[in-house]
Scaffold this motif. Sequence first.
Motif, PDB file in Angstrom:
ATOM      1  N   LEU A  77       6.209   3.396   0.096  1.00  0.00           N
ATOM      2  CA  LEU A  77       6.587   2.498  -0.997  1.00  0.00           C
ATOM      3  C   LEU A  77       7.798   1.660  -0.603  1.00  0.00           C
ATOM      4  O   LEU A  77       7.853   0.465  -0.897  1.00  0.00           O
ATOM      5  CB  LEU A  77       6.888   3.313  -2.258  1.00  0.00           C
ATOM      6  N   ILE A  78       8.754   2.224   0.086  1.00  0.00           N
ATOM      7  CA  ILE A  78       9.956   1.495   0.525  1.00  0.00           C
ATOM      8  C   ILE A  78       9.571   0.373   1.484  1.00  0.00           C
ATOM      9  O   ILE A  78      10.075  -0.749   1.385  1.00  0.00           O
ATOM     10  CB  ILE A  78      10.961   2.459   1.199  1.00  0.00           C
ATOM     11  N   GLU A  79       8.671   0.650   2.410  1.00  0.00           N
ATOM     12  CA  GLU A  79       8.241  -0.383   3.355  1.00  0.00           C
ATOM     13  C   GLU A  79       7.549  -1.543   2.639  1.00  0.00           C
ATOM     14  O   GLU A  79       7.793  -2.709   2.951  1.00  0.00           O
ATOM     15  CB  GLU A  79       7.298   0.211   4.406  1.00  0.00           C
ATOM     16  N   MET A  80       6.728  -1.245   1.681  1.00  0.00           N
ATOM     17  CA  MET A  80       6.049  -2.295   0.908  1.00  0.00           C
ATOM     18  C   MET A  80       7.047  -3.117   0.095  1.00  0.00           C
ATOM     19  O   MET A  80       6.932  -4.337   0.001  1.00  0.00           O
ATOM     20  CB  MET A  80       4.988  -1.685  -0.017  1.00  0.00           C
ATOM     21  N   LEU A  81       8.036  -2.471  -0.490  1.00  0.00           N
ATOM     22  CA  LEU A  81       9.052  -3.190  -1.259  1.00  0.00           C
ATOM     23  C   LEU A  81       9.878  -4.108  -0.359  1.00  0.00           C
ATOM     24  O   LEU A  81      10.231  -5.223  -0.759  1.00  0.00           O
ATOM     25  CB  LEU A  81       9.953  -2.202  -1.996  1.00  0.00           C
ATOM     26  N   ILE A  82      10.174  -3.673   0.855  1.00  0.00           N
ATOM     27  CA  ILE A  82      10.928  -4.513   1.794  1.00  0.00           C
ATOM     28  C   ILE A  82      10.106  -5.743   2.180  1.00  0.00           C
ATOM     29  O   ILE A  82      10.618  -6.865   2.239  1.00  0.00           O
ATOM     30  CB  ILE A  82      11.359  -3.692   3.032  1.00  0.00           C
ATOM     31  N   VAL A  83       8.817  -5.565   2.435  1.00  0.00           N
ATOM     32  CA  VAL A  83       7.949  -6.694   2.769  1.00  0.00           C
ATOM     33  C   VAL A  83       7.892  -7.681   1.600  1.00  0.00           C
ATOM     34  O   VAL A  83       7.999  -8.902   1.787  1.00  0.00           O
ATOM     35  CB  VAL A  83       6.534  -6.200   3.150  1.00  0.00           C
ATOM     36  N   LEU A  84       7.742  -7.195   0.388  1.00  0.00           N
ATOM     37  CA  LEU A  84       7.724  -8.066  -0.788  1.00  0.00           C
ATOM     38  C   LEU A  84       9.054  -8.791  -0.967  1.00  0.00           C
ATOM     39  O   LEU A  84       9.079  -9.962  -1.368  1.00  0.00           O
ATOM     40  CB  LEU A  84       7.369  -7.266  -2.041  1.00  0.00           C
ATOM     41  N   LEU A  85      10.157  -8.127  -0.683  1.00  0.00           N
ATOM     42  CA  LEU A  85      11.470  -8.756  -0.773  1.00  0.00           C
ATOM     43  C   LEU A  85      11.595  -9.899   0.225  1.00  0.00           C
ATOM     44  O   LEU A  85      12.073 -10.987  -0.121  1.00  0.00           O
ATOM     45  CB  LEU A  85      12.571  -7.715  -0.531  1.00  0.00           C
TER      46      LEU A  85
END
Length: 99
Positions: free
Chosen positions: A8-16
């Motif tokens: 989930l953290i990796e996906m949030l970083i990509v979205l950011l």
Amino acid sequence: MNDKGFTLIEMLIVLLVISILLIITIPNIVKQQASIQHKGCEAFAKMVQAQVQSYQIDKNKWPDSIEELKTEGYLKETSCPNGDSVALSTEGEVTIVPK
């Protein structure tokens, strides 16, 4: 543990990162919109000038108006994409008329 997917953290970083790129890009596109429209109108005027010359070669006379070019099938549109119109002089010169 299953290492096949993203966390989930990796996906949030990509979205950011994608959001930041969009925030930077969209205002620049909006600022350039007027310049893009003006250049499109200049290109349209050059195309109309070419059609005026084509009409003159075919008919051996200058067209009386832009509307005559449209009715004879030399043009489909008589105004620029930004709404400005084009005018025709008696010598066959095309000019842009702002709205």
